[in-house]
Design an enzyme around this catalytic site. Structure first.
Site, PDB file in Angstrom:
ATOM      1  N   ASP A  47       0.815  -1.205   0.000  1.00 15.81           N
ATOM      2  CA  ASP A  47       0.000   0.000   0.000  1.00 15.81           C
ATOM      3  C   ASP A  47       0.860   1.271   0.000  1.00 15.81           C
ATOM      4  OD1 ASP A  47      -2.411   1.461   0.060  1.00 15.81           O
ATOM      5  OD2 ASP A  47      -2.305   1.642   2.237  1.00 15.81           O
ATOM      6  N   GLU A  97       4.326  -7.740   6.919  1.00 18.39           N
ATOM      7  CA  GLU A  97       3.066  -8.392   6.589  1.00 18.39           C
ATOM      8  C   GLU A  97       3.204  -9.483   5.529  1.00 18.39           C
ATOM      9  OE1 GLU A  97      -0.045  -5.544   5.872  1.00 18.39           O
ATOM     10  OE2 GLU A  97       0.090  -4.737   7.913  1.00 18.39           O
ATOM     11  N   TYR A 121      -5.632  -3.250  12.664  1.00 17.44           N
ATOM     12  CA  TYR A 121      -6.406  -2.015  12.480  1.00 17.44           C
ATOM     13  C   TYR A 121      -7.822  -2.168  13.027  1.00 17.44           C
ATOM     14  CZ  TYR A 121      -2.535  -0.165   9.836  1.00 17.44           C
ATOM     15  OH  TYR A 121      -1.295   0.298   9.477  1.00 17.44           O
ATOM     16  N   GLU A 137       1.766  -1.357  14.000  1.00 13.79           N
ATOM     17  CA  GLU A 137       0.842  -0.554  13.192  1.00 13.79           C
ATOM     18  C   GLU A 137      -0.556  -0.583  13.807  1.00 13.79           C
ATOM     19  OE1 GLU A 137       0.662  -1.217   8.968  1.00 13.79           O
ATOM     20  OE2 GLU A 137       2.842  -1.530   8.792  1.00 13.79           O
TER      21      GLU A 137
END
Length: 664
Positions: free
Chosen positions: A218, A458, A511, A547
């Site tokens: 991303d 990730e 998240y 994160e």
């Protein structure tokens, strides 16, 4: 509680920086296959510096630039590397260092996939030849792959962006006329590149008009000559590398060093001198490898952990001839510090540290991923203003000058290789993944700011092949450096992840309130505590959340809080803060990293409004409400860990005294 500590003996033998060989590439790579050469790196580990024995020139500036036609062989067939690009057709001016994508005004350059060509002319001082100097050409970063010619002769090929490569060009340069430097850059990402991607051809009828790149990570796949290009010299006999490790016993500091050199001169010897910040020599030796001992040493401490953070000594290594004459000399900064870890805690100089930081990107308007000293001095000022003490180089190695700034200012770094979203665990990919870490560790091994190696972000670590794959990668890192822990920023659930057992520190990304249970603040704190605890119970290792966050449009305000608003970003942060405080009391939690420091560019999708907006600063480095909120927390944490009172509010609010009423 078993504590992993690197002893002086380990320091002196472990860091074996091996020669790096770029493996062959997939046949789909567009750089002409016959032009490629496996490159043996006989240098490049040392940042170029001018010294009494070395000269240095930068080739930064405005270069000539031309996109390749759809046919990638066209430039090769027509000899673009044998002549000035302006003689081959239309060119545009291109700044170096910079990404080329945002320089033009058309989408075809921004979204270009394939080859581009750069060239410029340069002069070499005649006295370099008279003094019999070796001449070296060094690229600090070209993304993704590069083929280089000097005066029409191929001199080197390098693959893997974000890392330097160099080649000796003594026999290729002219001293009495200008020299032509040509670089072809290929930004295509494939299944065996680091990072990975895929390409497909776009046709109109039977005519191929362009290629389209896709990738799962991303951030925007900026390309070009991203960092400075150096032309520098060394003597014929020269210092090839300097490896430094440090240790501490009480108030005494130890510097273990190893100087390697290339020389055909008999009876070559080394002179080692260590200077403090005032320029006073405090230690010395006459061996090319050895131990320096400093009583009452000044240790390297992180920002807000000591009144004088980032203390650096200067190590000067000199190569002497049989009569004691100076042959070559090189200096580098040294910070005396140790990093150790147990099953619950990370220690710096034997004191437990709690990491307060960010994920970041090398990303800015117009420059893309190009090195920009103005931007990065501003970044460090903001990092310190917020009260952070660390950042992660997500998701690739940053410019070397950034590490130098971190060394000087006491900001710690988790140093991450380009292995983002690692998938399809093939042997070919494994070799390039290890190669990226070889070059990374070889480059960054001496920076006191680097406290941890991150070998992937990730990855698809639920894949059964990830077990052996990351076991091999960790083993490779440990063969080069035992003085720092190894981690991965893991996105998979702890129940299915196959990588954690190989790591020293568990880092995880999640998240809550954004990608999971979007818009809901309920249970965020409980979810974070439960997951961090589960990671610790499974692996019995320190845990960090690397994160968390929420996209936010600066200036969008909604009450009650609503997704994309500044209020919602602050609320999401607060729920995480509750979890982090509970975890800090649990004894195994070692840090919190918000995603992200500043907004950054991504590929075009309907889930991104001009890029990823999770920054606490805008892309122009202006604060959102979240920056002030995070600053209050980080400064309070720094005070608490130092045993001091919480800091006063930045702006006056109230004296908290009750209203006084007196009859007049």
């Amino acid at each position: 509680m078993i504590k992993s500590r690197s002893s002086l003996i380990i320091f002196s033998i472990v860091v074996s920086i091996v020669n790096a060989t770029v493996p062959g590439t997939a046949s789909a790579n567009e750089i002409n296959q016959p032009q490629k050469k496996k490159t043996q790196f006989n240098g490049g580990a040392l940042y170029p510096r001018a010294t009494e024995t070395r000269d240095l020139r930068r080739l930064d500036g405005i270069w000539n630039f031309r996109r390749s036609p759809t046919d990638p062989e066209y430039g090769y067939r027509n000899g673009w590397y044998e002549q000035d690009l302006e003689k081959t057709g239309p060119i545009i001016p291109m700044p170096v260092p910079a990404s080329y994508n945002d320089i033009g005004e058309d989408a075809s350059l921004r979204d270009h996939v394939g080859l581009v060509w750069y060239d410029r002319r340069f002069h070499v001082p005649p006295w370099w030849s008279k003094m019999e100097q070796r001449v070296w050409l060094r690229f600090s970063s070209v993304h993704y792959a590069a083929q280089v010619w000097v005066n029409g002769k191929p001199v080197t090929y390098h693959e893997i962006g974000h890392l330097p490569f160099e080649v000796e060009v003594t026999d290729f340069v002219n001293y009495n006329s200008s020299n032509l430097l040509t670089v072809v850059v290929d930004n295509t990402l494939l299944s065996d590149t680091v990072p990975q991607g895929s390409i497909r051809d776009i046709f109109v009828g039977n005519t191929k008009i362009r290629q389209e790149q896709s990738y799962t990570f991303d951030f925007f796949n900026y390309a070009g000559i991203h960092r400075s290009v150096f032309l520098y010299t060394t003597p014929q006999a020269y210092i090839d590398d300097v490896i430094v490790n440090t240790d501490i016993q009480g108030l005494t500091g130890f510097v273990v060093y190893n100087v390697t050199y290339k020389s055909t001169i008999s009876s070559t010897q080394c002179l080692i001198q260590l200077y403090d910040k005032n320029g006073t020599q405090v230690a010395g030796a006459n061996d090319c490898a050895g131990l320096l001992e400093l009583g009452n040493a000044n240790f390297w401490w992180p920002y807000l952990m000591h009144p004088e953070p980032g203390y650096l000594y200067t190590l000067r290594a000199s190569l002497l001839g049989p009569l004691g004459e100076l042959i070559d000399t090189y200096s580098l900064k040294v910070g005396i510090r140790t990093v150790t870890w147990s099953n619950t805690t990370i220690y710096l100089n034997d004191k437990p540290i709690y990491l307060r930081g960010f994920g970041m990107h090398e990303d800015s308007d117009l420059r893309g991923k190009g090195w920009d000293p103005v931007l990065w001095v501003k970044n460090f000022n903001l990092i310190k203003w917020v009260g952070a003490n660390v950042f992660r180089t997500s998701h690739y190695p940053y410019a070397e000058e950034i590490y130098q700034l971190a060394d000087e200012q006491g900001i710690m770094i988790i140093d991450e290789c380009p292995g983002v979203d690692t998938d399809i665990f093939t042997d070919a990919l494994l070799e390039k993944h290890k190669q990226s870490l070889t070059e990374l560790i070889r480059r960054d091994k001496n920076h006191p700011s680097v406290i941890m190696w991150s070998i992937s972000n990730e990855p698809r670590s639920q894949n059964v092949k990830a077990n052996a794959y990351f076991g091999n990668v960790v083993k490779h890192v440990k063969s080069m450096d035992l003085s720092r822990p190894v981690t991965i920023a893991i996105a998979q659930n702890y129940l299915i992840d196959k990588s954690g057992q190989h790591l020293d520190v568990i880092c995880f990304n999640r998240y809550n309130g954004w990608y999971a249970n979007t818009g809901s603040l309920l249970n965020i704190a409980a979810y974070v505590v439960d997951e961090a605890t589960a990671w610790f119970r499974k692996h019995n290792k320190p845990v960090i959340m690397t994160e968390y966050g929420a996209d936010t449009i600066a200036g969008l305000h909604m009450l009650p809080e609503y997704v994309w608003s500044e209020e919602y970003q602050v609320a999401v942060m607060s729920e995480h803060f509750k979890a982090f405080d509970r975890l800090r009391h649990a004894g195994f939690f070692s840090g919190e990293f918000i995603w992200n420091f500043a907004d950054f560019k991504t590929a075009q999708t309907i889930t991104r409004v001009g890029g990823n907006k999770k920054g606490i600063f805008t892309r122009a480095r202006q604060p959102k409400a979240s920056a002030h909120h995070l600053r209050a927390r980080y400064l309070a944490l720094a005070a608490a860990d130092a045993g001091a009172a919480p800091p006063a509010p930045a702006l006056y609010v109230s004296d908290h005294a009750p209203l006084a009423r007196t009859e007049l």
